[in-house]
Design a protein around this motif. Structure first.
Motif, short mmCIF file in Angstrom:
data_model
loop_
_atom_site.label_atom_id
_atom_site.label_comp_id
_atom_site.label_asym_id
_atom_site.label_seq_id
_atom_site.Cartn_x
_atom_site.Cartn_y
_atom_site.Cartn_z
N CYS A 38 48.11 35.96 45.60
CA CYS A 38 46.90 35.96 44.79
C CYS A 38 45.96 34.88 45.31
O CYS A 38 46.37 33.71 45.44
N PRO A 39 44.71 35.20 45.60
CA PRO A 39 43.81 34.19 46.14
C PRO A 39 43.55 33.03 45.19
O PRO A 39 43.21 31.94 45.63
N PHE A 40 43.75 33.23 43.90
CA PHE A 40 43.49 32.18 42.92
C PHE A 40 44.70 31.28 42.67
O PHE A 40 44.58 30.22 42.06
N HIS A 41 45.87 31.64 43.16
CA HIS A 41 47.10 30.92 42.78
C HIS A 41 47.09 29.42 43.08
O HIS A 41 47.65 28.65 42.31
N PRO A 42 46.45 28.92 44.16
CA PRO A 42 46.49 27.46 44.38
C PRO A 42 45.79 26.66 43.27
O PRO A 42 46.08 25.49 43.07
N ARG A 43 44.87 27.27 42.55
CA ARG A 43 44.11 26.58 41.51
C ARG A 43 44.47 27.04 40.11
O ARG A 43 43.98 26.50 39.13
N CYS A 44 45.32 28.04 40.00
CA CYS A 44 45.63 28.66 38.72
C CYS A 44 46.57 27.79 37.89
O CYS A 44 47.67 27.45 38.36
N PRO A 45 46.19 27.45 36.66
CA PRO A 45 47.07 26.66 35.82
C PRO A 45 48.29 27.44 35.31
O PRO A 45 49.22 26.85 34.77
N VAL B 47 38.56 40.18 39.93
CA VAL B 47 39.76 39.78 39.20
C VAL B 47 39.81 40.36 37.79
O VAL B 47 40.87 40.41 37.19
N GLU B 48 38.65 40.79 37.27
CA GLU B 48 38.64 41.36 35.91
C GLU B 48 37.39 42.21 35.72
O GLU B 48 36.31 41.85 36.17
N ILE B 49 37.57 43.34 35.05
CA ILE B 49 36.48 44.25 34.70
C ILE B 49 36.67 44.64 33.24
O ILE B 49 37.78 44.94 32.82
N GLY B 50 35.59 44.63 32.50
CA GLY B 50 35.68 45.07 31.12
C GLY B 50 34.32 45.07 30.45
O GLY B 50 33.33 44.64 31.03
N THR B 51 34.30 45.53 29.23
CA THR B 51 33.07 45.51 28.45
C THR B 51 32.75 44.06 28.08
O THR B 51 33.60 43.17 28.19
N ARG B 52 31.55 43.84 27.64
CA ARG B 52 31.13 42.50 27.19
C ARG B 52 32.09 42.01 26.11
O ARG B 52 32.54 40.86 26.13
N GLU B 53 32.42 42.89 25.17
CA GLU B 53 33.31 42.50 24.08
C GLU B 53 34.70 42.15 24.59
O GLU B 53 35.32 41.18 24.12
N ALA B 54 35.20 42.93 25.54
CA ALA B 54 36.54 42.68 26.07
C ALA B 54 36.60 41.35 26.83
O ALA B 54 37.54 40.58 26.66
N ILE B 55 35.59 41.09 27.63
CA ILE B 55 35.60 39.86 28.44
C ILE B 55 35.36 38.63 27.57
O ILE B 55 36.12 37.66 27.62
N PHE B 56 34.31 38.65 26.77
CA PHE B 56 34.00 37.47 25.96
C PHE B 56 34.96 37.30 24.78
O PHE B 56 35.15 36.19 24.28
N MET C 72 41.39 38.07 30.20
CA MET C 72 42.80 38.04 30.56
C MET C 72 43.08 37.14 31.76
O MET C 72 44.05 36.40 31.77
N HIS C 73 42.25 37.23 32.79
CA HIS C 73 42.52 36.49 34.03
C HIS C 73 42.21 35.01 33.86
O HIS C 73 41.18 34.65 33.27
N PRO C 74 43.07 34.13 34.35
CA PRO C 74 42.82 32.69 34.22
C PRO C 74 41.48 32.24 34.83
O PRO C 74 40.85 31.33 34.30
N TYR C 75 41.03 32.89 35.90
CA TYR C 75 39.74 32.53 36.49
C TYR C 75 38.59 32.91 35.55
O TYR C 75 37.66 32.14 35.35
#
Length: 93
Positions: free
Chosen positions: A58-65, A6-15, A19-22
């Motif tokens: 989207c597989p996450f949509h049932p739980r996504c706020p 659902v998301e790929i990025g550098t440590r700085e970008a993720i932490f 972007m992704h609600p999950y």
């Protein structure tokens, strides 16, 4: 989530700006060591769907706020939104 990236990025970008609600929910679940700075952890509603019979869209949509109506019908593509920072979320299309 359910076998999908659902998301790929550098440590700085993720932490620093997940972007992704999950991804944001995962980061919010990290225990904090500072007792003065303990925040209430948001919880995801519902149960994890079966990977054998995943939900449509989207597989996450049932739980996504932040789910929108099209999240239940469209599978998001993993797209790059900043150099080296990709997410699979319809919120950013």
């Amino acid at each position: 989530y359910l076998g999908r990236i659902v998301e790929i990025g550098t440590r700085e970008a993720i932490f620093g700006g997940a972007m992704h609600p999950y991804t944001r929910a995962l980061l919010a679940s990290i225990p904090r060591m500072d007792p003065e700075n303990i925040a209430e952890k948001p919880t995801l509603e519902g149960d994890v769907p079966s990977p054998v019979n995943p939900p449509s869209g989207c597989p996450f949509h049932p739980r996504c706020p932040e789910a929108r109506p099209d999240c239940s019908t469209r599978v998001p593509e993993l797209n790059e939104y900043a150099p080296g920072h990709c997410t699979a979320c319809l919120l950013y299309e």
